[in-house]
Design a protein around this motif. Sequence first.
Motif, PDB file in Angstrom:
ATOM      1  N   LEU A  81      -9.638-100.212 -33.872  1.00 16.05           N
ATOM      2  CA  LEU A  81      -8.704 -99.265 -34.497  1.00 16.05           C
ATOM      3  C   LEU A  81      -8.341 -99.750 -35.906  1.00 16.05           C
ATOM      4  O   LEU A  81      -8.323 -98.974 -36.853  1.00 16.05           O
ATOM      5  N   ALA A  82      -8.065-101.025 -36.027  1.00 21.39           N
ATOM      6  CA  ALA A  82      -7.713-101.579 -37.338  1.00 21.39           C
ATOM      7  C   ALA A  82      -8.857-101.399 -38.320  1.00 21.39           C
ATOM      8  O   ALA A  82      -8.651-101.082 -39.505  1.00 21.39           O
TER       9      ALA A  82
ATOM     10  N   ALA B 113     -26.703 -86.349 -53.108  1.00 19.25           N
ATOM     11  CA  ALA B 113     -26.201 -86.728 -51.791  1.00 19.25           C
ATOM     12  C   ALA B 113     -24.882 -86.001 -51.570  1.00 19.25           C
ATOM     13  O   ALA B 113     -23.934 -86.181 -52.345  1.00 19.25           O
ATOM     14  N   TYR B 114     -24.831 -85.205 -50.517  1.00 16.61           N
ATOM     15  CA  TYR B 114     -23.641 -84.406 -50.230  1.00 16.61           C
ATOM     16  C   TYR B 114     -22.847 -85.046 -49.096  1.00 16.61           C
ATOM     17  O   TYR B 114     -23.396 -85.335 -48.031  1.00 16.61           O
ATOM     18  N   TYR B 115     -21.564 -85.220 -49.354  1.00 23.59           N
ATOM     19  CA  TYR B 115     -20.691 -85.818 -48.342  1.00 23.59           C
ATOM     20  C   TYR B 115     -19.759 -84.758 -47.778  1.00 23.59           C
ATOM     21  O   TYR B 115     -19.212 -83.934 -48.518  1.00 23.59           O
ATOM     22  N   SER B 116     -19.590 -84.791 -46.463  1.00 24.01           N
ATOM     23  CA  SER B 116     -18.698 -83.833 -45.799  1.00 24.01           C
ATOM     24  C   SER B 116     -17.910 -84.540 -44.708  1.00 24.01           C
ATOM     25  O   SER B 116     -18.258 -85.642 -44.280  1.00 24.01           O
ATOM     26  N   LEU B 117     -16.850 -83.894 -44.249  1.00 22.86           N
ATOM     27  CA  LEU B 117     -16.000 -84.470 -43.207  1.00 22.86           C
ATOM     28  C   LEU B 117     -16.692 -84.423 -41.852  1.00 22.86           C
ATOM     29  O   LEU B 117     -17.307 -83.421 -41.501  1.00 22.86           O
ATOM     30  N   VAL B 118     -16.601 -85.477 -41.081  1.00 21.80           N
ATOM     31  CA  VAL B 118     -17.004 -85.427 -39.683  1.00 21.80           C
ATOM     32  C   VAL B 118     -15.918 -84.671 -38.930  1.00 21.80           C
ATOM     33  O   VAL B 118     -14.733 -85.033 -39.009  1.00 21.80           O
ATOM     34  N   PRO B 119     -16.272 -83.583 -38.229  1.00 21.99           N
ATOM     35  CA  PRO B 119     -15.295 -82.685 -37.600  1.00 21.99           C
ATOM     36  C   PRO B 119     -14.079 -83.356 -36.973  1.00 21.99           C
ATOM     37  O   PRO B 119     -12.961 -83.137 -37.397  1.00 21.99           O
ATOM     38  N   GLY B 120     -14.242 -84.155 -35.969  1.00 17.67           N
ATOM     39  CA  GLY B 120     -13.055 -84.691 -35.292  1.00 17.67           C
ATOM     40  C   GLY B 120     -12.566 -86.009 -35.830  1.00 17.67           C
ATOM     41  O   GLY B 120     -11.659 -86.615 -35.270  1.00 17.67           O
ATOM     42  N   GLY B 121     -13.153 -86.465 -36.920  1.00 13.46           N
ATOM     43  CA  GLY B 121     -12.896 -87.816 -37.403  1.00 13.46           C
ATOM     44  C   GLY B 121     -11.445 -88.142 -37.665  1.00 13.46           C
ATOM     45  O   GLY B 121     -10.864 -89.026 -37.028  1.00 13.46           O
ATOM     46  N   LEU B 122     -10.841 -87.418 -38.597  1.00  9.50           N
ATOM     47  CA  LEU B 122      -9.477 -87.742 -38.987  1.00  9.50           C
ATOM     48  C   LEU B 122      -8.482 -87.506 -37.859  1.00  9.50           C
ATOM     49  O   LEU B 122      -7.576 -88.307 -37.631  1.00  9.50           O
ATOM     50  N   SER B 123      -8.652 -86.386 -37.145  1.00  8.22           N
ATOM     51  CA  SER B 123      -7.685 -86.084 -36.092  1.00  8.22           C
ATOM     52  C   SER B 123      -7.785 -87.092 -34.958  1.00  8.22           C
ATOM     53  O   SER B 123      -6.773 -87.418 -34.327  1.00  8.22           O
ATOM     54  N   SER B 124      -8.979 -87.582 -34.705  1.00  4.48           N
ATOM     55  CA  SER B 124      -9.115 -88.625 -33.680  1.00  4.48           C
ATOM     56  C   SER B 124      -8.353 -89.869 -34.089  1.00  4.48           C
ATOM     57  O   SER B 124      -7.642 -90.483 -33.279  1.00  4.48           O
ATOM     58  N   LEU B 125      -8.485 -90.238 -35.349  1.00 12.60           N
ATOM     59  CA  LEU B 125      -7.754 -91.388 -35.855  1.00 12.60           C
ATOM     60  C   LEU B 125      -6.251 -91.167 -35.750  1.00 12.60           C
ATOM     61  O   LEU B 125      -5.498 -92.035 -35.307  1.00 12.60           O
ATOM     62  N   ALA B 126      -5.822 -89.975 -36.154  1.00 16.97           N
ATOM     63  CA  ALA B 126      -4.401 -89.659 -36.105  1.00 16.97           C
ATOM     64  C   ALA B 126      -3.867 -89.743 -34.678  1.00 16.97           C
ATOM     65  O   ALA B 126      -2.765 -90.242 -34.441  1.00 16.97           O
ATOM     66  N   THR B 127      -4.655 -89.251 -33.730  1.00 23.23           N
ATOM     67  CA  THR B 127      -4.245 -89.291 -32.335  1.00 23.23           C
ATOM     68  C   THR B 127      -4.076 -90.728 -31.855  1.00 23.23           C
ATOM     69  O   THR B 127      -3.098 -91.068 -31.185  1.00 23.23           O
ATOM     70  N   GLN B 128      -5.024 -91.577 -32.231  1.00 23.37           N
ATOM     71  CA  GLN B 128      -4.938 -92.969 -31.818  1.00 23.37           C
ATOM     72  C   GLN B 128      -3.728 -93.654 -32.441  1.00 23.37           C
ATOM     73  O   GLN B 128      -3.102 -94.517 -31.822  1.00 23.37           O
ATOM     74  N   VAL B 129      -3.398 -93.282 -33.676  1.00 23.09           N
ATOM     75  CA  VAL B 129      -2.227 -93.871 -34.329  1.00 23.09           C
ATOM     76  C   VAL B 129      -0.958 -93.440 -33.612  1.00 23.09           C
ATOM     77  O   VAL B 129      -0.083 -94.256 -33.324  1.00 23.09           O
ATOM     78  N   ALA B 130      -0.865 -92.156 -33.295  1.00 22.81           N
ATOM     79  CA  ALA B 130       0.332 -91.648 -32.624  1.00 22.81           C
ATOM     80  C   ALA B 130       0.474 -92.261 -31.232  1.00 22.81           C
ATOM     81  O   ALA B 130       1.592 -92.454 -30.746  1.00 22.81           O
ATOM     82  N   GLY B 131      -0.655 -92.586 -30.600  1.00 26.03           N
ATOM     83  CA  GLY B 131      -0.604 -93.169 -29.260  1.00 26.03           C
ATOM     84  C   GLY B 131      -0.471 -94.676 -29.275  1.00 26.03           C
ATOM     85  O   GLY B 131      -0.769 -95.338 -28.314  1.00 26.03           O
ATOM     86  N   VAL B 132      -0.029 -95.212 -30.381  1.00 23.37           N
ATOM     87  CA  VAL B 132       0.135 -96.639 -30.597  1.00 23.37           C
ATOM     88  C   VAL B 132      -1.178 -97.397 -30.476  1.00 23.37           C
ATOM     89  O   VAL B 132      -2.066 -97.186 -31.144  1.00 23.37           O
TER      90      VAL B 132
ATOM     91  N   LEU C 263      -0.459 -97.056 -44.546  1.00 24.35           N
ATOM     92  CA  LEU C 263      -1.580 -97.254 -43.630  1.00 24.35           C
ATOM     93  C   LEU C 263      -2.020 -98.706 -43.587  1.00 24.35           C
ATOM     94  O   LEU C 263      -2.418 -99.222 -42.550  1.00 24.35           O
ATOM     95  N   LYS C 264      -1.942 -99.377 -44.727  1.00 22.84           N
ATOM     96  CA  LYS C 264      -2.306-100.796 -44.761  1.00 22.84           C
ATOM     97  C   LYS C 264      -1.431-101.590 -43.793  1.00 22.84           C
ATOM     98  O   LYS C 264      -1.858-102.613 -43.249  1.00 22.84           O
ATOM     99  N   ALA C 265      -0.208-101.121 -43.603  1.00 22.15           N
ATOM    100  CA  ALA C 265       0.716-101.839 -42.724  1.00 22.15           C
ATOM    101  C   ALA C 265       0.203-101.878 -41.286  1.00 22.15           C
ATOM    102  O   ALA C 265       0.396-102.867 -40.578  1.00 22.15           O
ATOM    103  N   ILE C 266      -0.440-100.818 -40.837  1.00 21.32           N
ATOM    104  CA  ILE C 266      -0.926-100.811 -39.452  1.00 21.32           C
ATOM    105  C   ILE C 266      -2.434-101.030 -39.377  1.00 21.32           C
ATOM    106  O   ILE C 266      -2.999-101.053 -38.293  1.00 21.32           O
ATOM    107  N   ALA C 267      -3.087-101.200 -40.505  1.00 20.45           N
ATOM    108  CA  ALA C 267      -4.538-101.414 -40.515  1.00 20.45           C
ATOM    109  C   ALA C 267      -4.843-102.892 -40.327  1.00 20.45           C
ATOM    110  O   ALA C 267      -5.581-103.499 -41.096  1.00 20.45           O
ATOM    111  N   ASP C 268      -4.256-103.463 -39.315  1.00 18.39           N
ATOM    112  CA  ASP C 268      -4.449-104.885 -39.017  1.00 18.39           C
ATOM    113  C   ASP C 268      -4.326-105.082 -37.508  1.00 18.39           C
ATOM    114  O   ASP C 268      -3.355-104.599 -36.905  1.00 18.39           O
ATOM    115  N   PRO C 269      -5.272-105.767 -36.909  1.00 17.09           N
ATOM    116  CA  PRO C 269      -5.282-105.912 -35.450  1.00 17.09           C
ATOM    117  C   PRO C 269      -3.997-106.523 -34.920  1.00 17.09           C
ATOM    118  O   PRO C 269      -3.437-106.027 -33.926  1.00 17.09           O
TER     119      PRO C 269
END
Lengths: 116, 116
Positions: A32-33, A97-116, B36-42
Amino acid sequence: MAVTLLETTVSDACCAPTSSREPLGASQADSLAHALKAIADPTRLRLVSIIAASTEGEVCVCDLTDPVGLSQPTVSHHLKVLVDAGILSREKRGTWAYYSLVPGGLSSLATQVAGV
Amino acid sequence: MAVTLLETTVSDACCAPTSSREPLGASQADSLAHALKAIADPTRLRLVSIIAASTEGEVCVCDLTDPVGLSQPTVSHHLKVLVDAGILSREKRGTWAYYSLVPGGLSSLATQVAGV
DNA sequence: AGCGAACATCGACGGTTGTCAATGTCTATG
DNA sequence: CATAGACATTGACAACCGTCGATGTTCGCT
């Protein structure tokens, strides 16, 4: 490398609004870190934001260097970090080179952050 | 210092499920990255997790050094970073210092991440 | 084939960060 | 008051990170 961002791991789809039940182990905290470090940078946040705000949903490197005011190698480096973290995806088409968002990427991260 | 984590800034309470409309500016990216840097650490993730999983909702430093396997000054340093980021709050009671979660802290961060 | 454009990789440099031992500060207790 | 315990602060050091210039690689065009 590949950071394996979207573990979502422990399975149970229960919805704890704020906190959780048991402290996460060392390996979970590490991954996660690692994913959080990818977006814990002003430049990378802006890059992701620019791509997310684009109407086409994808942006080439040449259109990213000017907005962030950094050199092309530096921008390329940041984009690689974001791709390795599973937040962006890269598609090479012709010389660009074209860069795009991975569909669930950010929200998955956000969910993990909210779930400690 | 004080990181001013909970800006939520740009006001509009509209709910965009995944992406957003306009790229965030340099100052917004700076403050978000700082938080984010605050929690970006194991270690800090585990500290927050331990506190969140505690039944009392608060944990003193002496009960945190063993689980993370680090020295007391190092743990104290990490806790200070988390307090400065608005994620934890500190209450000194007698000789002990009790750390607890700031109610909207993590979810606010998660929301900002999801909103690019 | 040769050339130029777009992007990635490499090597290097300064600034930041995580960690510890040593020390300081405050509080409760004998 | 003196002593011991809990925590914060300081100073130092190694490791990591963001940035750049230089160079490499690939593609399209003449």
